[in-house]
Design an enzyme around this catalytic site. Structure first.
Site, PDB file in Angstrom:
ATOM      1  N   ASP A 164     -34.157  49.653 -49.981  1.00  7.80           N
ATOM      2  CA  ASP A 164     -32.755  49.830 -49.579  1.00  7.80           C
ATOM      3  C   ASP A 164     -32.610  50.787 -48.397  1.00  7.80           C
ATOM      4  O   ASP A 164     -31.521  50.931 -47.846  1.00  7.80           O
ATOM      5  CB  ASP A 164     -31.886  50.272 -50.766  1.00  7.80           C
ATOM      6  CG  ASP A 164     -32.446  51.464 -51.528  1.00  7.80           C
ATOM      7  OD1 ASP A 164     -33.673  51.623 -51.563  1.00  7.80           O
ATOM      8  OD2 ASP A 164     -31.652  52.229 -52.095  1.00  7.80           O
ATOM      9  N   HIS A 165     -33.712  51.429 -47.997  1.00 10.08           N
ATOM     10  CA  HIS A 165     -33.655  52.379 -46.876  1.00 10.08           C
ATOM     11  C   HIS A 165     -34.383  51.872 -45.632  1.00 10.08           C
ATOM     12  O   HIS A 165     -34.386  52.547 -44.608  1.00 10.08           O
ATOM     13  CB  HIS A 165     -34.248  53.726 -47.293  1.00 10.08           C
ATOM     14  CG  HIS A 165     -33.459  54.374 -48.388  1.00 10.08           C
ATOM     15  ND1 HIS A 165     -32.554  55.382 -48.171  1.00 10.08           N
ATOM     16  CD2 HIS A 165     -33.405  54.093 -49.718  1.00 10.08           C
ATOM     17  CE1 HIS A 165     -31.983  55.723 -49.319  1.00 10.08           C
ATOM     18  NE2 HIS A 165     -32.492  54.954 -50.270  1.00 10.08           N
TER      19      HIS A 165
ATOM     20  N   HIS B 175     -38.663  62.991 -54.450  1.00  7.57           N
ATOM     21  CA  HIS B 175     -38.314  61.649 -54.921  1.00  7.57           C
ATOM     22  C   HIS B 175     -39.554  61.052 -55.608  1.00  7.57           C
ATOM     23  O   HIS B 175     -40.552  61.757 -55.800  1.00  7.57           O
ATOM     24  CB  HIS B 175     -37.862  60.825 -53.709  1.00  7.57           C
ATOM     25  CG  HIS B 175     -37.189  59.530 -54.047  1.00  7.57           C
ATOM     26  ND1 HIS B 175     -36.334  59.379 -55.106  1.00  7.57           N
ATOM     27  CD2 HIS B 175     -37.235  58.316 -53.434  1.00  7.57           C
ATOM     28  CE1 HIS B 175     -35.891  58.123 -55.132  1.00  7.57           C
ATOM     29  NE2 HIS B 175     -36.429  57.464 -54.141  1.00  7.57           N
TER      30      HIS B 175
ATOM     31  N   ASP C 278     -32.514  60.022 -51.057  1.00  6.20           N
ATOM     32  CA  ASP C 278     -33.059  60.053 -52.408  1.00  6.20           C
ATOM     33  C   ASP C 278     -33.878  61.303 -52.720  1.00  6.20           C
ATOM     34  O   ASP C 278     -34.969  61.504 -52.181  1.00  6.20           O
ATOM     35  CB  ASP C 278     -33.895  58.796 -52.640  1.00  6.20           C
ATOM     36  CG  ASP C 278     -33.075  57.536 -52.420  1.00  6.20           C
ATOM     37  OD1 ASP C 278     -31.967  57.640 -51.830  1.00  6.20           O
ATOM     38  OD2 ASP C 278     -33.527  56.455 -52.830  1.00  6.20           O
TER      39      ASP C 278
ATOM     40  N   HIS D 197     -24.556  56.109 -50.977  1.00  6.75           N
ATOM     41  CA  HIS D 197     -25.710  55.635 -51.731  1.00  6.75           C
ATOM     42  C   HIS D 197     -25.329  55.535 -53.204  1.00  6.75           C
ATOM     43  O   HIS D 197     -25.909  56.176 -54.069  1.00  6.75           O
ATOM     44  CB  HIS D 197     -26.903  56.597 -51.521  1.00  6.75           C
ATOM     45  CG  HIS D 197     -28.213  56.074 -52.038  1.00  6.75           C
ATOM     46  ND1 HIS D 197     -28.613  56.240 -53.340  1.00  6.75           N
ATOM     47  CD2 HIS D 197     -29.213  55.400 -51.441  1.00  6.75           C
ATOM     48  CE1 HIS D 197     -29.813  55.705 -53.511  1.00  6.75           C
ATOM     49  NE2 HIS D 197     -30.195  55.185 -52.366  1.00  6.75           N
TER      50      HIS D 197
END
Ligand SMILES: [Zn+2]
Length: 321
Positions: free
Chosen positions: A78-79, A152, A219, A277
């Site tokens: 997603d990044h 993370h 994150d 996010h």
């Protein structure tokens, strides 16, 4: 209401965050995967281009030629899954200026795969800047970009963009000494000026003006790096994947709750907190709850980001009293 949505929609500002997407793991009907372009004078720094970023840029009125830097926090999809499309679009549009790309050095192989995910003729001058540890990673004309490690489940870094400090002229002191018109500019350039037989220094008629600061924290669990990035920032963009009720999940998967994002902004003395996010488990109706939980920890302004928002970077932080 301590927070607002869609702040500055349609406003034109030299320094603004263009929100391209706000969803974490999975997109929703109203939220595209992550993606943010920070417009800063003539520069454009693209952060964490998730899937669909290229099309979101079209909706936001951002072209590939606006991008002068790319900062990736980590290589969860997603990044970064929008990176191949964005890079190929830059070449398609004949973007020839140098574009610096920062990302965690531990995952160089992933960056290489994304860069060469499909066949195309690369014409953009992309400069790879794998980041190990922290420190300054980009020096631009009007700012530098610094990185800090985050906590993370995979190697992750956050970014901070800092403008060098300057000096703010004090009109009252200038007037008292009879310094007007072009003499003000002369004094700024030279550092001192002869006025009525005596030398006036720039320090006598001005005060320190801290440079603008922007922080991008994705994150992570609560960690020293997150607080360091946010320190004194005018705008902090921060993940707030979970609500309070899911705090245990947040810790387990290496994420923040909205309240923790608020705590980072509060302890860092930040001015504006942009929450983003979001987990797909909260749809728009739930979002105010996240803002309220962040507001319980942070008394400053909070913006709950929506896709295609344009959020001006607030004026510089005032000097410490
Ligand atoms: Zn992640």
């Amino acid at each position: 209401m301590p927070w607002a949505r869609g702040v500055g929609s349609g406003a034109v500002s030299d320094r603004e965050l263009v929100v391209l997407g706000t969803a974490s793991q999975a997109p929703t009907r109203s939220r595209n995967h992550n993606g943010y372009l920070l417009r800063w004078d003539g520069e454009g720094v693209l952060f964490d281009p998730g899937e669909g970023t290229q099309r979101q840029m079209l909706f936001a009125g951002v072209s590939a030629s606006h991008i002068t830097g790319i900062c990736i926090t980590h290589f969860h999809g997603d990044h970064c899954l929008g990176l191949p499309g964005v890079l190929q679009r830059m070449s398609l549009d004949r973007v020839r200026h140098t574009v610096q790309a920062c990302y965690p050095a531990q995952n160089q192989d992933v960056f290489t795969r994304l860069r060469h995910a499909a066949l195309f003729r690369e014409v953009t001058n992309l400069r790879e800047r794998p980041v190990t540890g922290g420190g300054t990673v980009i020096e631009a004309a009007s700012f530098r970009v610094e990185a800090q490690p985050l906590s993370h489940s995979v190697p992750a870094i956050g970014y901070r963009l800092a403008e060098p400090g300057g000096r703010r002229m004090l009109p009252g002191k200038l007037a008292a000494l009879g310094i007007t018109g072009p003499d003000v500019g002369r004094l700024q350039r030279q550092g001192s000026l002869a006025v009525g037989g005596r030398l006036v220094s720039l320090e006598q008629v001005s005060e320190p003006r801290p440079g603008q600061r922007f922080a991008f924290i994705m994150d992570t669990r609560l960690c020293d790096g997150a607080f360091a990035l946010a320190d004194g920032a005018d705008m902090v963009v921060c993940e707030s994947t979970f609500a309070d009720a899911d705090a245990a999940l947040a810790h387990k998967y290496g994420h923040l709750t909205a309240r923790q994002a608020g705590r980072i902004a509060a302890e860092a003395g930040a001015r504006l907190l942009v929450l983003t996010h979001f987990s797909q488990r909260y749809e728009h109706d739930d979002s105010p709850r996240l803002a309220d939980q962040a507001a319980a920890a942070f008394g400053g302004q909070i913006v709950l980001a929506s896709d295609l928002d344009r959020i001006p970077v607030p004026p510089r932080h005032p000097p410490a009293a």
